[in-house]
Design an enzyme around this catalytic site. Structure first.
Site, PDB file in Angstrom:
ATOM      1  N   HIS A   1       0.858  -1.182   0.000  1.00  0.00           N
ATOM      2  CA  HIS A   1       0.000   0.000   0.000  1.00  0.00           C
ATOM      3  C   HIS A   1       0.899   1.239   0.000  1.00  0.00           C
ATOM      4  O   HIS A   1       2.054   1.180   0.449  1.00  0.00           O
ATOM      5  CB  HIS A   1      -0.886   0.026   1.235  1.00  0.00           C
ATOM      6  CG  HIS A   1      -1.955  -1.021   1.230  1.00  0.00           C
ATOM      7  ND1 HIS A   1      -3.003  -0.991   2.121  1.00  0.00           N
ATOM      8  CD2 HIS A   1      -2.143  -2.128   0.454  1.00  0.00           C
ATOM      9  CE1 HIS A   1      -3.791  -2.019   1.895  1.00  0.00           C
ATOM     10  NE2 HIS A   1      -3.289  -2.732   0.891  1.00  0.00           N
TER      11      HIS A   1
ATOM     12  N   GLU B   1       1.071   3.795   1.865  1.00  0.00           N
ATOM     13  CA  GLU B   1       1.611   4.155   3.173  1.00  0.00           C
ATOM     14  C   GLU B   1       2.798   3.282   3.551  1.00  0.00           C
ATOM     15  O   GLU B   1       3.809   3.783   4.052  1.00  0.00           O
ATOM     16  CB  GLU B   1       0.534   4.004   4.272  1.00  0.00           C
ATOM     17  CG  GLU B   1      -0.691   4.832   4.054  1.00  0.00           C
ATOM     18  CD  GLU B   1      -1.824   4.097   3.345  1.00  0.00           C
ATOM     19  OE1 GLU B   1      -2.986   4.308   3.718  1.00  0.00           O
ATOM     20  OE2 GLU B   1      -1.534   3.315   2.406  1.00  0.00           O
TER      21      GLU B   1
ATOM     22  N   CYS C   1      -6.001   1.843   5.984  1.00  0.00           N
ATOM     23  CA  CYS C   1      -6.639   0.609   6.444  1.00  0.00           C
ATOM     24  C   CYS C   1      -6.000   0.185   7.776  1.00  0.00           C
ATOM     25  O   CYS C   1      -5.050   0.814   8.261  1.00  0.00           O
ATOM     26  CB  CYS C   1      -6.455  -0.486   5.391  1.00  0.00           C
ATOM     27  SG  CYS C   1      -4.743  -1.058   5.232  1.00  0.00           S
TER      28      CYS C   1
ATOM     29  N   CYS D   1      -2.152  -0.543   7.568  1.00  0.00           N
ATOM     30  CA  CYS D   1      -1.327   0.664   7.484  1.00  0.00           C
ATOM     31  C   CYS D   1      -1.352   1.451   8.793  1.00  0.00           C
ATOM     32  O   CYS D   1      -0.322   1.970   9.228  1.00  0.00           O
ATOM     33  CB  CYS D   1      -1.782   1.521   6.309  1.00  0.00           C
ATOM     34  SG  CYS D   1      -1.466   0.704   4.717  1.00  0.00           S
TER      35      CYS D   1
END
Length: 154
Positions: A58, A60, A88, A91
């Protein structure tokens, strides 16, 4: 950035949005992130789950990994993470472990957001790390980027 100047929240979020646009161009969900330390961007990330065949890639996580490498420490005290969509649970957990000082996200994620929309992973009273939280900078721009991306795929 001019020498001696410090990036502000809007400029940092625009940099995250630029990363999101690059992700979209590569066929990834358009989410981007940047990490700021001492007033300067030290790391950038964009969704790379398809390109890297990695469910943890992701934006992040990519940015946090780059920031840790830039600082030579997995603890990112003094850093702010800017991301175009509410993180999410994975993260958010990584941000806690990295000891991020501040998170700023553009738009909420009503499906999997873990910073208040669906779950509240950050700043739980039993956790040993708390961080400042900001949201809404460039929210409409980020939301429109996501809407357009998914509209084109339907």
């Amino acid at each position: 950035m001019i020498a001696g100047s410090r990036i502000d929240d809007r400029e940092a979020m625009q940099a995250a949005l630029a990363e999101a646009r690059l992700a979209a161009e590569a066929g990834e969900v358009p989410i981007g992130a940047v990490v700021v330390h001492e007033g300067a961007i030290i790391a950038r990330g964009q969704n790379r789950v398809l390109r890297d065949v990695d469910p943890t890639a992701h934006a992040e996580i990519v940015a946090l990994r780059a920031a840790a490498a830039a600082l030579g420490n997995y603890r990112l005290a003094g850093c702010t993470l800017y991301v175009t969509l509410e993180p999410c649970a994975m993260c958010a957990g990584a941000m806690i472990h990295a000891r991020i000082d501040r998170l700023v996200f553009a738009t909420a994620d009503p499906k999997v957001g873990a910073c208040g929309s669906v779950l509240s992973v950050l700043n739980h009273p039993q956790l040993n790390h708390q961080m400042q939280l900001g949201q809404g900078i460039a929210a409409e721009e980020s939301a429109e980027l996501l809407r357009n991306f998914f509209r084109e795929r339907r």
